[in-house]
Design a protein around this motif. Structure first.
Motif, short mmCIF file in Angstrom:
data_model
loop_
_atom_site.label_atom_id
_atom_site.label_comp_id
_atom_site.label_asym_id
_atom_site.label_seq_id
_atom_site.Cartn_x
_atom_site.Cartn_y
_atom_site.Cartn_z
N SER A 80 6.31 54.66 33.33
CA SER A 80 7.12 54.70 34.54
C SER A 80 6.75 55.91 35.39
CB SER A 80 8.61 54.77 34.18
OG SER A 80 8.90 56.02 33.56
N GLN A 139 8.83 58.07 36.22
CA GLN A 139 9.52 59.18 35.56
C GLN A 139 8.66 59.78 34.45
OE1 GLN A 139 12.76 60.35 36.41
NE2 GLN A 139 12.09 62.05 35.14
N LEU A 164 19.40 56.83 40.07
CA LEU A 164 18.45 56.81 41.17
C LEU A 164 19.14 56.84 42.52
CD1 LEU A 164 15.75 54.31 39.94
CD2 LEU A 164 15.54 56.76 40.20
N ARG A 197 17.39 48.08 34.20
CA ARG A 197 17.88 48.72 35.41
C ARG A 197 17.18 50.07 35.62
NH1 ARG A 197 22.43 46.34 37.47
NH2 ARG A 197 23.42 44.79 36.10
N GLY A 198 17.12 50.47 36.87
CA GLY A 198 16.48 51.74 37.20
C GLY A 198 15.08 51.57 37.76
N ASN A 199 14.59 50.33 37.86
CA ASN A 199 13.26 50.07 38.38
C ASN A 199 13.33 49.20 39.64
OD1 ASN A 199 12.30 51.48 36.18
ND2 ASN A 199 11.99 49.64 34.95
N GLN A 246 12.31 54.56 36.81
CA GLN A 246 12.99 55.49 35.91
C GLN A 246 12.94 55.02 34.46
OE1 GLN A 246 17.26 55.89 36.26
NE2 GLN A 246 17.13 58.10 35.94
N GLU A 247 12.98 53.72 34.26
CA GLU A 247 13.04 53.19 32.90
C GLU A 247 11.69 52.60 32.50
OE1 GLU A 247 15.54 53.55 30.83
OE2 GLU A 247 16.63 54.65 32.38
N GLU A 279 18.34 44.80 41.15
CA GLU A 279 18.41 45.92 40.21
C GLU A 279 17.90 45.53 38.83
OE1 GLU A 279 21.95 48.32 40.04
OE2 GLU A 279 22.53 47.64 42.04
N ASN A 311 23.97 54.20 39.13
CA ASN A 311 22.58 54.38 38.77
C ASN A 311 22.12 55.77 39.20
OD1 ASN A 311 19.68 54.31 38.78
ND2 ASN A 311 19.82 52.07 38.79
#
Length: 331
Positions: A213, A215, A4, A76-78, A194-195, A59, A2
């Motif tokens: 997000s 991001q 992150l 994923r990414g949060n 991120q997502e 995740e 990932n």
């Protein structure tokens, strides 16, 4: 791996647990059905001690939940985080609002808000009753505009008078009982890091909002910003915020029988400064025994019970415990 985790090169998913906060009994999962559901089940069946705090992070979720049975998209990414906290006070509508205020005080949110205000953009706030985000100004749009083509615009085209809410995080509060007795509460938070979940007319279930997000916000700022915090940093900031919220809620509960209002007044003042609905014109849709009632007016803060106050066009102020909120654009 990932992206992150890049700021923590030696950090594997299983090492994301917060060892420096042992009182949280933190467990991290690669995937969970629902972190709230798993925590509640483990406390109720005795797997976890109901007198201790327990933190569960994941995740991704395969069956993430939001308010009123809505689904919570969990790419994923949060951050998907649930904290169980022992509690014996009745749960009121103030709790989710207190959590919202404490989350908005996290360093990552405060830093972003300083930059947003400096660029005369709408800061991240707390939207009654359980969301973090903002209603964007006309010129303030998501960085990746192409992503909107299949998202909430499918909903807002049905009524171009409404302004979509840019939802960064959602809060889900659920009481936990054993043998018919309240033993605690699970506080779930989903934060888009991120997502950005892609919301369609179906997945947003008719609500006038679109996802955003951290991001997205970082990329929309014209100036250079600090690197996006790691998930582990966000787990720490969010956990501290949830624990602070519970302490604050318990203080309100202890204060109420005395007739004192110092803690309540302090909270209401802080909420007013972070209120994402402040001064906006609203259309509120409520259902009563199968009948639909629609009210219009201007948001004017909270009452002492955590109800949204709406100053209607006839001058009357209504205290709203629930209802769908649509913001009507000034045209």
């Amino acid at each position: 791996m990932n992206p992150l985790f890049d700021s923590l090169p030696d950090c594997q998913p299983e090492s994301l647990t917060l060892a420096h906060l042992p009182e949280l009994n933190h467990r991290h999962l690669i995937s969970s059905g629902s972190t709230n559901s798993e925590l509640i089940a483990a406390v109720q069946d005795g797997t976890l001690d109901a007198t201790d705090m327990h933190l569960l992070t994941a995740e991704t979720q395969s069956a993430g939940r939001g308010q009123h049975g809505r689904s919570w998209q969990s790419p994923r990414g949060n951050v998907y985080l649930s904290l169980y906290h022992p509690l014996h006070l009745p749960i009121s509508g103030l709790l989710s609002l207190i959590i919202g205020v404490e989350l908005a005080k996290m360093p990552v949110i405060q830093t972003l808000n300083e930059q947003l205000r400096a660029q005369k953009l709408t800061p991240i706030g707390v939207k009654w009753a359980n969301d973090l985000g903002f209603y964007a100004q006309q010129h303030q749009q998501r960085h990746n505009q192409a992503d909107l083509d299949n998202s909430i615009l499918q909903v807002t085209k049905l009524d171009e008078q409404t302004l979509p809410f840019h939802k960064l995080a959602g809060i889900l509060i659920e009481p936990v009982t054993r043998l018919g007795k309240l033993v605690g509460v699970v506080m779930g938070v989903g934060l888009n890091v991120q997502e950005t979940p892609t919301l369609t007319a179906q997945t947003s279930e008719g609500m006038s909002y679109q996802a955003i997000s951290l991001q997205d916000i970082y990329q929309s700022l014209a100036s250079e910003t600090m690197p996006l915090p790691s998930l582990k940093t966000l787990y720490w900031q969010m956990s501290k915020a949830l624990m602070a919220a519970m302490t604050r809620f318990e203080h309100l509960g202890l204060e109420k029988p005395t007739g004192q209002t110092y803690n309540l007044d302090s909270f209401l003042k802080q909420f007013d400064a972070l209120d994402a609905l402040a001064g906006l014109r609203l259309r509120v849709t409520q259902e009563h025994n199968g009948d639909i009632e629609t009210l219009t007016g201007y948001a004017c803060g909270l009452d002492t019970h955590g109800c949204l106050q709406l100053r209607q066009d006839n001058g009357n102020i209504s205290a709203l415990f629930t209802g769908r909120i649509d913001v009507i654009q000034r045209v």
